[in-house]
Structure formats: structure tokens, C-alpha cells
Enzyme design. Structure first.
Site, PDB file in Angstrom:
ATOM      1  N   HIS A  61     -53.269 -86.615   5.133  1.00  0.00           N
ATOM      2  CA  HIS A  61     -53.931 -85.684   6.439  1.00  0.00           C
ATOM      3  C   HIS A  61     -51.952 -86.024   7.375  1.00  0.00           C
ATOM      4  O   HIS A  61     -52.333 -86.474   8.368  1.00  0.00           O
ATOM      5  CB  HIS A  61     -54.839 -86.292   7.043  1.00  0.00           C
ATOM      6  CG  HIS A  61     -55.012 -85.714   8.876  1.00  0.00           C
ATOM      7  ND1 HIS A  61     -54.708 -84.974   9.893  1.00  0.00           N
ATOM      8  CD2 HIS A  61     -56.073 -83.937   8.553  1.00  0.00           C
ATOM      9  CE1 HIS A  61     -54.874 -84.117  10.235  1.00  0.00           C
ATOM     10  NE2 HIS A  61     -55.909 -83.571   9.861  1.00  0.00           N
ATOM     11  N   PHE A  62     -51.271 -84.884   7.082  1.00  0.00           N
ATOM     12  CA  PHE A  62     -51.360 -84.287   5.737  1.00  0.00           C
ATOM     13  C   PHE A  62     -49.674 -84.932   5.895  1.00  0.00           C
ATOM     14  O   PHE A  62     -48.624 -85.219   6.236  1.00  0.00           O
ATOM     15  CB  PHE A  62     -50.784 -82.947   6.824  1.00  0.00           C
ATOM     16  CG  PHE A  62     -51.716 -82.425   7.128  1.00  0.00           C
ATOM     17  CD1 PHE A  62     -52.768 -81.879   6.091  1.00  0.00           C
ATOM     18  CD2 PHE A  62     -51.989 -82.324   8.262  1.00  0.00           C
ATOM     19  CE1 PHE A  62     -53.551 -80.924   6.859  1.00  0.00           C
ATOM     20  CE2 PHE A  62     -53.242 -81.581   8.635  1.00  0.00           C
ATOM     21  CZ  PHE A  62     -53.845 -81.139   8.098  1.00  0.00           C
TER      22      PHE A  62
END
Length: 150
Positions: free
Chosen positions: A49-50
Site C-alpha cells: 500500500h503502495f
């Protein structure tokens, strides 16, 4: 009064990997709590993420707020160790990304506690910049059960 992880674990039931507060730096049982959470890059959620822009997912930000909030009432001697359930989340606002290396300070306030229902709010900050805030309604099922007609 301050509480470290072992003392937090005596009061509420969240455990690794879903414990999202590191320390209670101030608490007034039945009224308020202030917590801190240090986010290091080795947190389990950052790689996904991410990859190109790692930041703390919204659900984790909300969970850290509510974990601080439940300390406001579970810190009362008669309520320590009880299970809690979300009933309502209102007015959740995300003002900034929380990134690896950030430290959040979370302020929570209990507005009311009646018949096993706790209502209040919490706000997190990185340095002096607001990161996230929300209002909560949380239940303690064991207390609610005592008010059920028989």
C-alpha cells in the site's frame, strides 16, 4: 499516567498484528486518552500500500483512532479486558497521508457512556498537522447484555 504495551494489553483486546497504538502517554479514565503510534517502513502493510507511494491505509488510521478511544472507558477498573464492537463511525476525515517514519499523536475524548454504549471522538496529528479524525459509537456487548429484558 502513561501505559506501555503490556499495560495496554491488560485493558483492551487488540493484539499484533492488529494493535495500532504503541503507548498511552496520557489517560484520564472515563474522560480522555492520548496515544502515540510510530510507523516504520517494516510495517506489514507498507509493501502492498503502495509500492511506489507507501502510506498508511485508511482503515488502519481509523483503527488507531478507535483503539485510543476505547482506552477512555476500558481503562475504568470495572470495564478492563471487555470486548468491544463498532456500531457507528461518523464524520471520518483524512487530511494528510501518513508515511513511513511518521509518528502520530492521537487524542480521544469520551462524550458519554451509558448502558454499555460509548460515544466520542478521536483525532490524529503528525507533528502539529491534523492527519485523521472521526466520531465513534462503540458497544461493550457484555454490559449491553445486562440490560436485556428477561
Amino acid at each position: 499516567m502513561e501505559l506501555d504495551i503490556p499495560n495496554i494489553l491488560k485493558i483492551q483486546r487488540n493484539r499484533h498484528p492488529l494493535l495500532f497504538i504503541d503507548k498511552i502517554i496520557d489517560i484520564e479514565p472515563g474522560k480522555s486518552a492520548t496515544a502515540i503510534k510510530n510507523y516504520s517502513f517494516n510495517e506489514w502493510f507498507f509493501p502492498s500500500h503502495f509500492e511506489d507511494d507507501p502510506n498508511v491505509p485508511g482503515f488502519i488510521q481509523i483503527e488507531s483512532l478507535v483503539q485510543t478511544f476505547i482506552m477512555t472507558f476500558l481503562s475504568l477498573d470495572e470495564l478492563k479486558g471487555n470486548s468491544t464492537n463498532f456500531l457507528k463511525i461518523d464524520n471520518a476525515v483524512f487530511k494528510r497521508k501518513i508515511l513511513p517514519g511518521d509518528v502520530t499523536t492521537i487524542y480521544a475524548e469520551l462524550k458519554s457512556f451509558k448502558r454499555g454504549l460509548a460515544q466520542g471522538n478521536a483525532t490524529s496529528f503528525v507533528d502539529d498537522e491534523k492527519a485523521c479524525s472521526a466520531e465513534f459509537l462503540v458497544s461493550i456487548p457484555a454490559v449491553l447484555e445486562t440490560f436485556k429484558p428477561k
